[in-house]
Design a protein around this motif. Structure first.
Motif, PDB file in Angstrom:
ATOM      1  N   LEU A  23      65.426 177.377  14.673  1.00 44.60           N
ATOM      2  CA  LEU A  23      64.022 177.698  14.940  1.00 44.60           C
ATOM      3  C   LEU A  23      63.566 178.897  14.116  1.00 44.60           C
ATOM      4  O   LEU A  23      62.473 178.881  13.544  1.00 44.60           O
ATOM      5  CB  LEU A  23      63.806 177.991  16.421  1.00 44.60           C
ATOM      6  N   ALA A  24      64.385 179.913  14.049  1.00 43.67           N
ATOM      7  CA  ALA A  24      64.019 181.116  13.292  1.00 43.67           C
ATOM      8  C   ALA A  24      63.930 180.825  11.800  1.00 43.67           C
ATOM      9  O   ALA A  24      63.095 181.398  11.106  1.00 43.67           O
ATOM     10  CB  ALA A  24      65.029 182.224  13.552  1.00 43.67           C
ATOM     11  N   LYS A  32      57.517 181.220  15.165  1.00 45.88           N
ATOM     12  CA  LYS A  32      58.479 182.324  15.126  1.00 45.88           C
ATOM     13  C   LYS A  32      58.018 183.475  16.019  1.00 45.88           C
ATOM     14  O   LYS A  32      58.836 184.098  16.696  1.00 45.88           O
ATOM     15  CB  LYS A  32      58.674 182.812  13.695  1.00 45.88           C
ATOM     16  N   ALA A  33      56.734 183.746  16.028  1.00 44.23           N
ATOM     17  CA  ALA A  33      56.204 184.807  16.885  1.00 44.23           C
ATOM     18  C   ALA A  33      56.408 184.447  18.355  1.00 44.23           C
ATOM     19  O   ALA A  33      56.803 185.299  19.165  1.00 44.23           O
ATOM     20  CB  ALA A  33      54.730 185.048  16.592  1.00 44.23           C
ATOM     21  N   GLU A  39      62.563 185.046  23.268  1.00 49.62           N
ATOM     22  CA  GLU A  39      64.012 185.130  23.091  1.00 49.62           C
ATOM     23  C   GLU A  39      64.561 186.521  22.834  1.00 49.62           C
ATOM     24  O   GLU A  39      65.697 186.806  23.198  1.00 49.62           O
ATOM     25  CB  GLU A  39      64.458 184.203  21.965  1.00 49.62           C
ATOM     26  N   ILE A  40      63.781 187.400  22.237  1.00 53.23           N
ATOM     27  CA  ILE A  40      64.311 188.739  21.953  1.00 53.23           C
ATOM     28  C   ILE A  40      64.669 189.460  23.253  1.00 53.23           C
ATOM     29  O   ILE A  40      65.716 190.095  23.347  1.00 53.23           O
ATOM     30  CB  ILE A  40      63.338 189.558  21.086  1.00 53.23           C
ATOM     31  N   VAL A  41      63.827 189.347  24.255  1.00 55.51           N
ATOM     32  CA  VAL A  41      64.111 189.987  25.538  1.00 55.51           C
ATOM     33  C   VAL A  41      65.394 189.420  26.148  1.00 55.51           C
ATOM     34  O   VAL A  41      66.241 190.173  26.637  1.00 55.51           O
ATOM     35  CB  VAL A  41      62.920 189.827  26.510  1.00 55.51           C
ATOM     36  N   ARG A  42      65.555 188.115  26.096  1.00 52.99           N
ATOM     37  CA  ARG A  42      66.771 187.486  26.643  1.00 52.99           C
ATOM     38  C   ARG A  42      68.017 187.923  25.892  1.00 52.99           C
ATOM     39  O   ARG A  42      69.058 188.203  26.483  1.00 52.99           O
ATOM     40  CB  ARG A  42      66.647 185.967  26.587  1.00 52.99           C
TER      41      ARG A  42
END
Length: 90
Positions: A23-24, A32-33, A39-42
């Protein structure tokens, strides 16, 4: 049975990481945003939990890597890998 569960757990985690990599790498900027928002928090939560498991004890040894027969100095390899990938970019 433990081997089957371990393999299933390992495969599920690596499949998820592969999915996020795809995905990235292949998504448009809007996707991506959105991915970053969720996902960054996870991922940071998971990383913090992993690092907490590998924190030092009162003797300066890694709580997770040290055992009855062996003790590992802190920082252990988990902390060294985290440092290398999060701070030095290698």
């Amino acid at each position: 049975m433990d081997e089957v569960l371990t393999a299933a757990l390992r495969d599920a985690v690596f499949d998820r990481l592969d999915y996020l990599d795809r995905l990235a790498g292949e998504s448009d900027q809007h996707s991506k945003a959105a991915l970053a928002d969720t996902e960054i928090v996870r991922l940071t939560y998971a990383f913090r939990a992993l690092l907490a498991e590998h924190s030092s004890d009162e003797r300066g040894r890694c709580k997770q890597c040290s055992g009855w027969l062996r003790s590992r100095r802190h920082p252990c390899s988990v902390w060294n890998i985290a440092h290398r990938h999060l701070l030095t970019g290698s």
